[in-house]
Design a protein around this motif. Structure first.
Motif, PDB file in Angstrom:
ATOM      1  N   LEU A   1      77.328  42.178 -13.370  1.00  0.00           N
ATOM      2  CA  LEU A   1      78.214  42.500 -12.174  1.00  0.00           C
ATOM      3  C   LEU A   1      79.549  42.124 -12.493  1.00  0.00           C
ATOM      4  O   LEU A   1      79.745  40.933 -12.816  1.00  0.00           O
ATOM      5  CB  LEU A   1      77.690  41.748 -11.127  1.00  0.00           C
TER       6      LEU A   1
ATOM      7  N   GLN B   1      75.457  34.380  -4.560  1.00  0.00           N
ATOM      8  CA  GLN B   1      76.841  34.478  -4.524  1.00  0.00           C
ATOM      9  C   GLN B   1      77.446  33.393  -5.341  1.00  0.00           C
ATOM     10  O   GLN B   1      78.556  33.344  -6.065  1.00  0.00           O
ATOM     11  CB  GLN B   1      77.320  34.514  -3.146  1.00  0.00           C
TER      12      GLN B   1
ATOM     13  N   ALA C   1      82.687  43.239  -8.069  1.00  0.00           N
ATOM     14  CA  ALA C   1      81.249  43.440  -7.523  1.00  0.00           C
ATOM     15  C   ALA C   1      80.721  44.626  -7.732  1.00  0.00           C
ATOM     16  O   ALA C   1      79.983  45.055  -6.994  1.00  0.00           O
ATOM     17  CB  ALA C   1      81.093  42.959  -6.195  1.00  0.00           C
TER      18      ALA C   1
ATOM     19  N   LEU D   1      80.407  41.291  -1.474  1.00  0.00           N
ATOM     20  CA  LEU D   1      79.332  40.661  -1.981  1.00  0.00           C
ATOM     21  C   LEU D   1      78.176  40.533  -0.859  1.00  0.00           C
ATOM     22  O   LEU D   1      76.934  39.857  -1.125  1.00  0.00           O
ATOM     23  CB  LEU D   1      79.685  39.063  -2.434  1.00  0.00           C
TER      24      LEU D   1
ATOM     25  N   ASN E   1      77.256  48.830  -5.297  1.00  0.00           N
ATOM     26  CA  ASN E   1      75.975  48.411  -4.562  1.00  0.00           C
ATOM     27  C   ASN E   1      74.713  48.086  -5.663  1.00  0.00           C
ATOM     28  O   ASN E   1      73.673  48.639  -5.144  1.00  0.00           O
ATOM     29  CB  ASN E   1      75.636  49.322  -3.455  1.00  0.00           C
TER      30      ASN E   1
ATOM     31  N   LEU F   1      72.828  45.803  -8.695  1.00  0.00           N
ATOM     32  CA  LEU F   1      72.873  44.431  -8.862  1.00  0.00           C
ATOM     33  C   LEU F   1      72.291  44.161 -10.218  1.00  0.00           C
ATOM     34  O   LEU F   1      71.343  45.381 -10.611  1.00  0.00           O
ATOM     35  CB  LEU F   1      72.193  43.516  -7.917  1.00  0.00           C
TER      36      LEU F   1
ATOM     37  N   GLY G   1      78.231  46.880 -10.355  1.00  0.00           N
ATOM     38  CA  GLY G   1      77.178  46.751 -11.206  1.00  0.00           C
ATOM     39  C   GLY G   1      77.453  47.648 -12.377  1.00  0.00           C
ATOM     40  O   GLY G   1      78.361  48.501 -12.325  1.00  0.00           O
TER      41      GLY G   1
ATOM     42  N   HIS H   1      75.796  42.005  -0.158  1.00  0.00           N
ATOM     43  CA  HIS H   1      74.198  42.430  -0.678  1.00  0.00           C
ATOM     44  C   HIS H   1      73.415  41.510  -1.519  1.00  0.00           C
ATOM     45  O   HIS H   1      72.601  41.571  -1.855  1.00  0.00           O
ATOM     46  CB  HIS H   1      74.558  43.819  -1.258  1.00  0.00           C
ATOM     47  N   LEU H   2      74.393  40.328  -1.795  1.00  0.00           N
ATOM     48  CA  LEU H   2      73.750  39.388  -2.477  1.00  0.00           C
ATOM     49  C   LEU H   2      73.410  37.961  -1.764  1.00  0.00           C
ATOM     50  O   LEU H   2      74.123  37.807  -0.791  1.00  0.00           O
ATOM     51  CB  LEU H   2      74.784  38.661  -3.501  1.00  0.00           C
TER      52      LEU H   2
ATOM     53  N   ASP I   1      67.701  38.910  -5.851  1.00  0.00           N
ATOM     54  CA  ASP I   1      68.823  38.464  -5.246  1.00  0.00           C
ATOM     55  C   ASP I   1      69.423  39.295  -4.117  1.00  0.00           C
ATOM     56  O   ASP I   1      70.376  39.099  -3.500  1.00  0.00           O
ATOM     57  CB  ASP I   1      69.815  38.298  -6.534  1.00  0.00           C
ATOM     58  N   ARG I   2      68.897  40.534  -3.763  1.00  0.00           N
ATOM     59  CA  ARG I   2      69.539  41.414  -2.935  1.00  0.00           C
ATOM     60  C   ARG I   2      69.070  41.033  -1.294  1.00  0.00           C
ATOM     61  O   ARG I   2      67.999  40.594  -1.342  1.00  0.00           O
ATOM     62  CB  ARG I   2      68.939  42.816  -3.246  1.00  0.00           C
TER      63      ARG I   2
ATOM     64  N   SER J   1      66.565  44.105  -7.043  1.00  0.00           N
ATOM     65  CA  SER J   1      66.650  42.517  -7.436  1.00  0.00           C
ATOM     66  C   SER J   1      66.222  41.528  -6.520  1.00  0.00           C
ATOM     67  O   SER J   1      66.475  41.881  -5.107  1.00  0.00           O
ATOM     68  CB  SER J   1      68.098  42.259  -7.739  1.00  0.00           C
TER      69      SER J   1
END
Ligand code: SAH
Length: 456
Positions: free
Chosen positions: A22, A99, A26, A91, A42, A44, A28, A93-94, A74-75, A72
């Motif tokens: 990432l 983060q 931010a 960020l 968007n 990850l 991917g 979406h994290l 983490d999403r 992920s």
């Protein structure tokens, strides 16, 4: 293996791949073939996705996510993708945990590249991951003939209308929406960037967390608003609005505020408190946007500075004197350097408001003033710096290495320039062991940190 000069993908190709990384912005990263990177919003790390190649440059490409094959852990499932599409919360979406880790790792990676042997501590989390910003600068544009407020789509000046900005104090969001409706009711033309026409460019609202006071700045292309008195009257009746300023900015520029401003209602400043001290803030002065976390940042900086009563401290890039005033009681003398005259004017008043009389204030470029002081033999025990994103200038660092203050505290809002400057300071004889990231900007990719250095 593809030939080195051959681009391994074509525009409009649909591909699948696994996200490896990432970026700071931010995006991917998927690496194709011999390592050719494709940047995809968007997406990850760890996610397998189907994507469309939208651009294939010589050394890198861009893609658009079509479908997740795996996602992920983490999403955060993002119902409102508008936050990701615009620059306001790249960020979002994290998960917040991820983060914090992302920010720590970003600094570590830059330090490794510069062979800096400092441990990057886990990022200090903000008390609130949303609704923390005390300031909004909202572009105003017309869409289909209607005046709209919102935020720009990432890397563009295309306005996406929105009323809930996620990371701003909801009271600020409410004020912006009310002002939008007032401007609509008075038929005020929105600014048109292409033709440099129309009237209202930006609405800035700053809210003091402690007192609740709100300052409204209307940035206009004309000196006066049409029906100005009535518009000002209507805005002054909104809850907690304590000041209204018209800022005149006729130029074709991305800089939001113009140089000329005119208070049209109430005070020309806000009053707030940080760490128990009172502060007055003018529209043109810098003020940290996350007040709660600013207190934590300053606490870290003060702890690391290990201040003693006989010490002389230079607080460079001082803004309205918030750090200097917070430490003045603990040291012999604090000397402030700041380029914006309005901020120094605020700082002087702020010192008085807090009964501080061991400070002095200089308007000027830190990279000019510090070398002058050092030339004259000024003794400096502790140097605190809090520069803008471009970091310290070479002349400033040269002066530091001449003056050799025994302690240096570096507050940074850009890890890339921090790493560059630490390399020079450490090569010049300073020692550092750790960097503490402090999350001032949840949901956004900005990274703040504080590092203490001492002389070998
Ligand atoms: N320490 C303050 C301000 C930090 S922001 C706080 O915590 O609130 C950085 C400040 O540096 C801004 O006020 C900006 O106006 C000022 N600045 C930017 N470039 C400068 C330079 N070259 N010399 C002196 N001040 C500068």
């Amino acid at each position: 293996m593809a030939n080195k000069t051959e681009i391994p993908v074509r525009k409009n190709q649909v591909l699948t791949g696994t996200v490896m990384d990432l970026t700071y912005q931010a995006m991917g990263v998927i690496k194709v073939d011999n390592g050719y990177p494709i940047f995809i919003g968007n997406a990850l790390p760890g996610e397998e996705i189907k994507y469309l190649v939208t651009k294939a440059n010589k050394n890198y490409g861009f893609g658009r996510l079509l479908e997740f094959i795996t996602t992920s852990p983490d999403r955060v499932s993002q119902e409102n993708s508008v936050y990701l599409q615009t620059g306001i919360a790249p960020l979002a979406h994290l998960t917040y945990e991820a983060q914090l880790k992302f920010k720590q790792e970003q600094i570590s990676a830059l330090f490794q590249k510069d062979k800096l042997d400092l441990t990057v501590q886990p990022t200090l989390a903000a008390p609130e991951a949303t609704h923390y910003r005390n300031k909004a600068q909202i572009p105003v544009r017309a869409i289909d003939g209607q005046l709209e407020t919102g935020f720009y789509r990432q890397r563009s000046h295309h306005l996406v209308p929105m009323t809930d900005f996620l990371i701003q104090d909801p009271k600020i969001d409410a004020t912006v929406k009310e002002i939008r409706d007032i401007l609509r009711a008075f038929n005020v033309p929105a600014y048109n960037e292409e033709h440099n026409s129309g009237v209202i460019r930006h609405i800035m609202v700053r809210r003091a967390r402690k007192t609740g006071q709100q300052m409204v700045v209307l940035v206009t292309r004309q000196r006066r608003l049409p029906q100005e008195a009535d518009i000002v009257d209507a805005i002054s009746e909104l809850p907690e609005v304590s000041s209204i300023i018209i800022n005149y900015n006729p130029k074709v520029t991305n800089v939001i505020l113009g140089m000329q401003e005119r208070p049209v209602y109430g005070n020309s400043y806000l009053e707030d408190e940080l760490l128990g001290k009172k502060f007055r803030i003018s529209a043109q002065s810098f003020y940290q946007v996350n007040s709660e976390q600013t207190e934590n940042l300053y606490r870290q900086a003060i702890k690391l500075a290990d201040l003693q009563p006989d010490e002389i401290v230079v607080d460079a890039y001082s803004g309205i004197g918030t750090i200097g005033i917070s430490i003045a009681d603990h040291v012999k003398q604090v000397r402030e350097i700041e380029i914006v005259p309005e901020a120094i004017a605020d700082a002087k008043i702020n010192a008085q408001l807090n009964n501080v009389d061991n400070m002095d204030f200089t308007v000027g470029l830190a990279e000019e003033i510090l070398p002058e002081w050092v030339e004259k033999g000024q003794k400096i025990d502790v140097l605190i710096v809090d520069p803008p994103r471009k970091g310290l200038q070479p002349e400033f660092i040269d002066a530091v290495l001449k003056a050799r203050p025994k302690k240096l505290v570096y507050i940074s809002c850009n890890p890339a320039t921090l790493a560059r400057d630490l390399r020079l300071l450490i090569d010049g004889g300073y020692n550092g062991t750790t960097t503490q990231p402090v999350d001032m900007f949840p949901m956004s990719n900005h990274i703040e940190s504080v590092t203490a250095l001492t002389l070998n």
